[in-house]
Design a protein around this motif. Structure first.
Motif, short mmCIF file in Angstrom:
data_model
loop_
_atom_site.label_atom_id
_atom_site.label_comp_id
_atom_site.label_asym_id
_atom_site.label_seq_id
_atom_site.Cartn_x
_atom_site.Cartn_y
_atom_site.Cartn_z
N PHE A 414 0.83 -1.21 0.00
CA PHE A 414 0.00 0.00 0.00
C PHE A 414 0.87 1.27 0.00
O PHE A 414 0.54 2.25 -0.67
N ASN A 415 1.96 1.23 0.74
CA ASN A 415 2.87 2.38 0.74
C ASN A 415 3.54 2.57 -0.62
O ASN A 415 3.84 3.69 -1.03
N ALA A 416 3.77 1.47 -1.32
CA ALA A 416 4.32 1.56 -2.68
C ALA A 416 3.33 2.24 -3.62
O ALA A 416 3.73 3.00 -4.51
N VAL A 417 2.05 1.98 -3.44
CA VAL A 417 1.04 2.64 -4.25
C VAL A 417 1.01 4.14 -3.95
O VAL A 417 0.91 4.98 -4.86
N LEU A 418 1.14 4.50 -2.67
CA LEU A 418 1.20 5.92 -2.30
C LEU A 418 2.42 6.60 -2.91
O LEU A 418 2.32 7.72 -3.44
N LEU A 419 3.56 5.94 -2.84
CA LEU A 419 4.77 6.48 -3.44
C LEU A 419 4.59 6.70 -4.94
O LEU A 419 4.98 7.75 -5.49
N SER A 420 3.94 5.77 -5.60
CA SER A 420 3.68 5.90 -7.03
C SER A 420 2.79 7.11 -7.33
O SER A 420 3.03 7.84 -8.30
N GLY A 421 1.79 7.32 -6.48
CA GLY A 421 0.92 8.48 -6.67
C GLY A 421 1.67 9.79 -6.57
O GLY A 421 1.45 10.72 -7.36
N GLY A 422 2.59 9.88 -5.61
CA GLY A 422 3.39 11.10 -5.47
C GLY A 422 4.28 11.33 -6.67
O GLY A 422 4.42 12.46 -7.17
N LEU A 423 4.90 10.28 -7.18
CA LEU A 423 5.75 10.40 -8.36
C LEU A 423 4.94 10.82 -9.59
O LEU A 423 5.39 11.64 -10.40
N LEU A 424 3.73 10.28 -9.70
CA LEU A 424 2.88 10.64 -10.83
C LEU A 424 2.52 12.12 -10.82
O LEU A 424 2.43 12.76 -11.89
N LEU A 425 2.33 12.68 -9.65
CA LEU A 425 2.04 14.12 -9.58
C LEU A 425 3.20 14.94 -10.15
O LEU A 425 2.99 15.94 -10.84
#
Length: 446
Positions: A414-425
């Motif tokens: 789940f934290n990996a998904v959050l990290l991905s969201g931040g990078l996408l921004l």
């Protein structure tokens, strides 16, 4: 292709050849779609067999992540080298050699061996597959003028998605009913069959670098011979460093990098996330894993349609490519950031499908943007270097997430998904703020 795709001003005797190029162009495009399907089936097989491989070889999540990261060790270097060579050597020959190498690289692991053999095989496979996407795109786009490139470029990119959609249930069945090494034998055989078909049918397009000064660069309108010579000479004088320093190339590369991070996670860790993070069975995970890829395919087609529509309506490629791509990444980022904050497996699965599907769908925008930016004689190198930098995300993402899973358990997913969201921004901001290929192409030609 339509009548508008033929090159005006040709002698009347060349008309039949021009008309016949339409069917050949789409036949080549179709083969390259299959090429990318096989490419990503090769990439995804270990992710689909993650639990089986780890159990068979006794690997921790970190070790498994590093084994998958090894695939990208020479991936980027090969993309740069072959991308530069692709400006001088027939893409048909390059693609044939790559497909043969893929098939051979699968054999050592299929025969047996432990972690060392797995890593060595993945390094060789990565080197052979690193240049695949830019060379396939170059070979496809060489059959179409600039204003007709969105659809064929998108179709080749969708081959990535189709590869996973077709291979995920098929390879999962083989893995569950036979073993993961058998799946490698199947992929090796399919690669050899494609190489044979490409040898018989493949060809280089009429808008390739040596002829595009008066065709592709002008959107299909032939220039007088003297103007062609001047255009070709001007293009040859544009150094790669000026292309790489342009805001458009930087913006497209950065945005594409963060979306490739998402693609790497889908290939390596999404099946495990579905099984160990969201609680799906192995059989169900083999089907659910298709959802983000299916969303991505729909987004790619919508992007191609919308970008082409906007450009034909007279809007700039800054809007048609930079802004459309920016909004796509933004939607993906929002969905990824929402995943840990909703309850229920169904809701989380839907958000993951939207987040990864939208977040990973930037490749066509990136490629057509660089194809518009770079002179034809520099296009292979510009695409290859971009792809090389972008795919370093694949070197980092599997290893980083593996360490997160080992240290945090299921929360690591789940934290990996959050990290991905931040990078996408970050990628979305780059796409909105930096991409303007028409502006920067004009600056390069001054």
């Amino acid at each position: 292709m339509t009548a508008s795709d033929t090159v005006p001003g040709r002698p009347s005797g060349a008309a039949p050849a021009a008309r016949g190029a339409g069917a050949r162009a789409w036949a080549v495009t179709g083969l390259l779609v299959v090429f990318m399907m096989i490419n990503f089936a090769d990439k995804s097989v270990l992710g689909l067999a993650a639990d089986e491989v780890r159990a068979d070889l006794g690997l921790t999540a970190t070790e498994f992540g590093l084994a998958n990261s090894a695939f990208f060790l020479l991936f980027s270097v090969a993309a740069i080298v072959v991308g530069l060579v692709a400006d001088r050597i027939s893409p048909k020959a390059l693609l044939l050699v790559m497909a043969l190498l893929w098939s051979v690289a699968q054999v050592p692991v299929a025969l047996g061996g432990g972690l060392a053999v797995l890593i060595a095989s993945r390094i060789v496979l990565g080197a052979a597959e690193g240049p695949a996407f830019p060379v396939a795109q170059q070979a496809t786009l060489a059959w179409f003028p600039n204003e007709r490139r969105n659809l064929p470029g998108a179709l080749v990119t969708i081959g990535i998605t189709l590869g996973v959609i077709v291979s995920a249930p098929t390879l999962s069945w083989i893995i569950q009913n036979h073993d993961w090494r058998t799946a490698l034998w199947v992929l090796s055989g399919v690669g050899l069959l494609w190489a044979l078909a490409w040898y018989l049918v493949g060809a280089d397009g009429k808008y390739s670098a040596d002829r595009s000064a008066g065709t592709a660069e002008s959107g299909g309108a032939a220039a007088p011979t003297g103007q062609k010579d001047i255009a070709a000479a001007d293009a040859a004088r544009v150094p790669y460093r000026r292309i790489y320093a342009s805001r458009t190339w930087i913006g497209a590369t950065l945005a594409y990098f963060v979306t490739y991070w998402v693609v790497a996670l889908m290939l390596v860790w999404l099946p495990s996330f579905l099984r160990n993070g969201l609680g799906y069975s192995a059989e169900t995970a083999g089907l659910v894993v298709i959802l983000p890829w299916a969303v991505g395919a729909a987004v790619l087609l919508a992007q191609a349609f919308l970008s082409g529509l906007l450009m034909r309506a007279g809007l700039s490629s800054r809007v048609a490519r930079g802004h459309v791509g920016g909004w796509t990444i933004t939607i993906g980022a929002a969905a990824c950031l929402a995943v840990p904050f909703v309850d229920g497996t169904t809701a989380q699965t839907i958000l993951v499908a939207i987040g990864f599907g939208f977040g990973g769908a930037f490749a066509t925008i990136a490629v057509t943007t660089i194809a518009e930016l770079a002179p034809a004689s520099r296009r292979g190198g510009a695409l290859g270097t971009m792809n090389a930098l972008v795919t370093t995300a694949g070197l980092a993402a599997p290893a980083v997430v593996g360490m997160m899973v080992d240290s945090q358990g299921s929360d690591g997913y789940f934290n990996a998904v959050l990290l991905s969201g931040g990078l996408l921004l970050v990628g979305a901001v780059a796409s909105f703020a930096l991409i303007d290929p028409a502006r920067d192409a004009a600056r390069l030609r001054r």
